[in-house]
Design a protein around this motif. Structure first.
Motif, mmCIF file in Angstrom:
data_model
loop_
_atom_site.group_PDB
_atom_site.id
_atom_site.type_symbol
_atom_site.label_atom_id
_atom_site.label_comp_id
_atom_site.label_asym_id
_atom_site.label_seq_id
_atom_site.Cartn_x
_atom_site.Cartn_y
_atom_site.Cartn_z
ATOM 1 N N SER A 155 0.822 -1.209 0.000
ATOM 2 C CA SER A 155 0.000 0.000 0.000
ATOM 3 C C SER A 155 0.856 1.258 0.000
ATOM 4 O O SER A 155 2.004 1.256 0.437
ATOM 5 C CB SER A 155 -0.929 0.014 1.218
ATOM 6 O OG SER A 155 -0.176 0.066 2.419
ATOM 7 N N ILE A 156 0.251 2.309 -0.509
ATOM 8 C CA ILE A 156 0.820 3.654 -0.491
ATOM 9 C C ILE A 156 -0.189 4.562 0.195
ATOM 10 O O ILE A 156 -1.392 4.488 -0.091
ATOM 11 C CB ILE A 156 1.085 4.179 -1.915
ATOM 12 C CG1 ILE A 156 2.128 3.329 -2.626
ATOM 13 C CG2 ILE A 156 1.538 5.643 -1.876
ATOM 14 C CD1 ILE A 156 2.281 3.670 -4.101
ATOM 15 N N THR A 157 0.256 5.378 1.123
ATOM 16 C CA THR A 157 -0.609 6.359 1.777
ATOM 17 C C THR A 157 0.051 7.724 1.707
ATOM 18 O O THR A 157 1.212 7.883 2.106
ATOM 19 C CB THR A 157 -0.869 5.992 3.246
ATOM 20 O OG1 THR A 157 -1.466 4.699 3.325
ATOM 21 C CG2 THR A 157 -1.799 7.006 3.895
ATOM 22 N N LEU A 158 -0.692 8.702 1.194
ATOM 23 C CA LEU A 158 -0.211 10.082 1.127
ATOM 24 C C LEU A 158 -1.162 10.984 1.894
ATOM 25 O O LEU A 158 -2.374 10.747 1.920
ATOM 26 C CB LEU A 158 -0.124 10.564 -0.329
ATOM 27 C CG LEU A 158 0.737 9.748 -1.301
ATOM 28 C CD1 LEU A 158 0.727 10.398 -2.681
ATOM 29 C CD2 LEU A 158 2.158 9.629 -0.788
ATOM 30 N N LEU A 159 -0.597 12.008 2.514
ATOM 31 C CA LEU A 159 -1.408 12.994 3.237
ATOM 32 C C LEU A 159 -0.923 14.389 2.879
ATOM 33 O O LEU A 159 0.285 14.633 2.799
ATOM 34 C CB LEU A 159 -1.301 12.757 4.748
ATOM 35 C CG LEU A 159 -2.102 13.669 5.683
ATOM 36 C CD1 LEU A 159 -2.482 12.925 6.970
ATOM 37 C CD2 LEU A 159 -1.365 14.956 6.054
ATOM 38 N N GLY A 160 -1.859 15.288 2.660
ATOM 39 C CA GLY A 160 -1.520 16.688 2.414
ATOM 40 C C GLY A 160 -2.562 17.591 3.024
ATOM 41 O O GLY A 160 -3.718 17.181 3.212
ATOM 42 N N ASN A 161 -2.172 18.816 3.361
ATOM 43 C CA ASN A 161 -3.175 19.757 3.869
ATOM 44 C C ASN A 161 -2.934 21.157 3.334
ATOM 45 O O ASN A 161 -1.936 21.432 2.655
ATOM 46 C CB ASN A 161 -3.223 19.741 5.409
ATOM 47 C CG ASN A 161 -1.970 20.328 6.059
ATOM 48 O OD1 ASN A 161 -1.236 21.113 5.466
ATOM 49 N ND2 ASN A 161 -1.733 19.959 7.320
ATOM 50 N N THR A 162 -3.867 22.047 3.620
ATOM 51 C CA THR A 162 -3.825 23.407 3.092
ATOM 52 C C THR A 162 -2.784 24.279 3.784
ATOM 53 O O THR A 162 -2.601 25.435 3.395
ATOM 54 C CB THR A 162 -5.210 24.066 3.210
ATOM 55 O OG1 THR A 162 -5.726 23.864 4.533
ATOM 56 C CG2 THR A 162 -6.185 23.466 2.202
ATOM 57 N N LEU A 163 -2.089 23.737 4.789
ATOM 58 C CA LEU A 163 -1.006 24.475 5.442
ATOM 59 C C LEU A 163 0.363 24.042 4.929
ATOM 60 O O LEU A 163 1.390 24.383 5.503
ATOM 61 C CB LEU A 163 -1.070 24.286 6.966
ATOM 62 C CG LEU A 163 -2.289 24.866 7.682
ATOM 63 C CD1 LEU A 163 -2.181 24.639 9.184
ATOM 64 C CD2 LEU A 163 -2.456 26.352 7.376
ATOM 65 N N GLY A 164 0.364 23.292 3.835
ATOM 66 C CA GLY A 164 1.626 22.941 3.188
ATOM 67 C C GLY A 164 2.273 21.649 3.644
ATOM 68 O O GLY A 164 3.371 21.320 3.203
ATOM 69 N N THR A 165 1.613 20.885 4.517
ATOM 70 C CA THR A 165 2.177 19.612 4.961
ATOM 71 C C THR A 165 1.974 18.541 3.886
ATOM 72 O O THR A 165 0.895 18.444 3.296
ATOM 73 C CB THR A 165 1.527 19.168 6.281
ATOM 74 O OG1 THR A 165 2.018 19.995 7.330
ATOM 75 C CG2 THR A 165 1.847 17.718 6.607
ATOM 76 N N ARG A 166 3.031 17.753 3.659
ATOM 77 C CA ARG A 166 2.960 16.664 2.696
ATOM 78 C C ARG A 166 3.668 15.443 3.297
ATOM 79 O O ARG A 166 4.834 15.525 3.696
ATOM 80 C CB ARG A 166 3.626 17.036 1.366
ATOM 81 C CG ARG A 166 3.001 18.254 0.666
ATOM 82 C CD ARG A 166 1.607 17.966 0.163
ATOM 83 N NE ARG A 166 1.057 19.086 -0.601
ATOM 84 C CZ ARG A 166 0.388 20.117 -0.074
ATOM 85 N NH1 ARG A 166 0.201 20.162 1.259
ATOM 86 N NH2 ARG A 166 -0.079 21.082 -0.844
ATOM 87 N N CYS A 167 2.986 14.316 3.355
ATOM 88 C CA CYS A 167 3.532 13.110 3.973
ATOM 89 C C CYS A 167 3.320 11.910 3.058
ATOM 90 O O CYS A 167 2.333 11.850 2.312
ATOM 91 C CB CYS A 167 2.842 12.825 5.311
ATOM 92 S SG CYS A 167 2.904 14.182 6.502
#
Length: 447
Positions: A155-167
């Motif tokens: 599996s691949i899991t990505l996370l991002g938010n409107t404050l510029g975080t990218r995981c």
């Protein structure tokens, strides 16, 4: 285009859409592939290959929070998903505690051992699946291996938010299991054993085949012990099961909802001074390794109990804000789920007792439990469940035990600990690590 790149582009599109609507948002996108095999009567009964992808958004606008998800990454589907989330938010009750807080973080799970190349051939996997059943059936007293299987998941899991975080996170897991059903002289016994690894050649089929059969054979002649109070040592997976039934006592979410008996007990003695428990982000050979939580914060270790004293609870940023404490980066959230609190590796520290000291005198070794979660009340602590195992004396099994009911109170049980062993070992799936623990007394209903 690579799968990772496709997911990244979808996340950026969703965040852009949310921002244009004046909302804050975080997005989780995941994709996975799985392959499973099962055998029956010497032939493959299942050969299943599946692939999935999903993207989910949590939007926050004017303190209103809502989620929506899509299994399509097409631009039109993503637009509809964001629109639906915003519509849902307009109907929700305000929740000022939920905010997008992980700002400008770039986190990637770097441990290479959790995503290793798969070098095994399909023929090797089929051979393993067939052997899980076939080798059990070859055993002298075995009637069948009714439940058996091989599976692998990546599996691949990505996370991002409107404050510029990218995981980003990527992992691969292999597993197999089998059961031995013994039918002899009018008596039946069955036991299951499983193995989980990060590589195909890390699985232990020989061990689980032998473990399943030998334990079923050992329990076959089991009978109830006399009703009474007994010292108890749980097998590793059984101990994990019991503690898991009461795991909400460490949750800041359950405390926030007012259903956690330990909500106001931080700093107090809640367990035996022999017990120390931590939530640990990285454990060698662990299977809950992930560099970030469901909000995009870097994971770390959290002390829960030290020498019997409750040090704190597990929190996401919202529950931490509610109690005015520091977040522990234990946010749980999937692409389809709401914000919650989740643990990683549950680790009970080694004690000072040798195995001989833990197993001195008479006690029950419990190796199988039935109905643990249905028989446990996390608020009162009362529990009652069926169990099988062995009556033991000085570390030796005297006779097998079946058909008993074990009852007690969890909050009392963890205060009454006779000994904690000096060697920590993992359970079968690498998410729970603990030494041998001897609990002083539990009520047993037998004969």
């Amino acid at each position: 285009m690579s799968e990772m790149k496709t997911l990244e582009q979808a996340i950026e599109q969703v965040l852009e859409l949310a921002t244009k609507q004046g909302a804050q948002a975080d997005v989780i996108a995941s994709s996975g592939e799985s392959f499973s095999l099962k055998a029956d009567q010497g032939e493959l009964a299942e050969y299943k290959v599946t692939a999935s992808q999903v993207i989910g958004v949590r939007v926050i606008k004017d303190d209103h929070v809502a989620i929506s998800y899509s299994e399509s990454l097409e631009p039109e589907s993503l637009e509809q998903m964001v629109s639906q989330a915003l519509t849902n938010a307009s109907y929700t009750k305000k929740d000022p505690l939920q905010k997008i807080r992980a700002e400008g973080l770039t986190i990637r799970t770097e441990q290479p051992e959790i995503f290793q190349e798969d070098t095994a051939t399909p023929e090797q996997k089929i051979e393993l699946a067939l052997s899980l059943e076939g080798r059990i059936r070859e055993k002298p007293l075995a009637k069948s291996a009714p439940y058996n299987g091989y599976s692998e998941n990546s599996s691949i899991t990505l996370l991002g938010n409107t404050l510029g975080t990218r995981c980003s996170h990527q992992e691969r897991t292999f597993s197999c299991y089998t059961t031995a059903l013994i039918d002899h002289n009018g008596k039946q016994a069955m036991h299951i054993a499983a193995s989980v690894a990060r590589r195909f050649d890390g699985l232990s089929p020989d061990k689980i085949i032998n473990d399943a059969y030998e334990m079923a054979d050992a329990l076959l002649e089991g009978e109830p012990v006399a009703t009474g109070s007994y010292a108890v040592v749980f097998a590793q997976d059984c101990l994990n099961e019991v503690l898991g039934a009461f795991g909400s006592v460490f949750s800041g979410e359950s405390a926030k909802r007012g259903i956690n008996p330990w909500r106001d007990k931080v700093g107090e003695q809640v367990a035996s001074p022999l017990l120390t428990l931590k939530d640990v982000a990285y454990m060698e050979n662990g299977h809950a390794i992930k560099a970030f939580d469901g909000e995009g914060f870097a994971t770390g270790d959290t002390s829960l109990i030290e020498d019997g004293k409750l040090i704190g609870l597990l929190h996401n940023s919202a529950t931490a804000a509610h109690f005015g404490v520091k977040p522990t980066a234990n946010a749980g959230r999937s692409a389809k789920g709401t914000l919650s609190v989740s643990s990683r590796h549950d680790v009970i520290s080694a004690g000072s007792s040798s195995e001989a000291e833990v197993t001195a005198g008479e006690y029950l070794e419990l190796v199988e439990l039935q109905g643990v979660h249905s028989g446990a009340d996390a608020i009162s602590g009362e529990f009652s469940f069926g169990a099988s195992g062995f009556l033991c004396r000085d570390g030796k099994r005297i006779r097998p035990v079946r058909g008993i009911t074990v009852a007690g109170n969890f909050y009392k049980m963890i205060k009454e600990v006779d000994a904690v062993g000096n060697t920590v070992i993992p359970n079968y799936d690498g998410r729970f690590f603990a030494p041998m623990i001897r609990f002083a007394r539990l009520s047993v209903a037998g004969k």
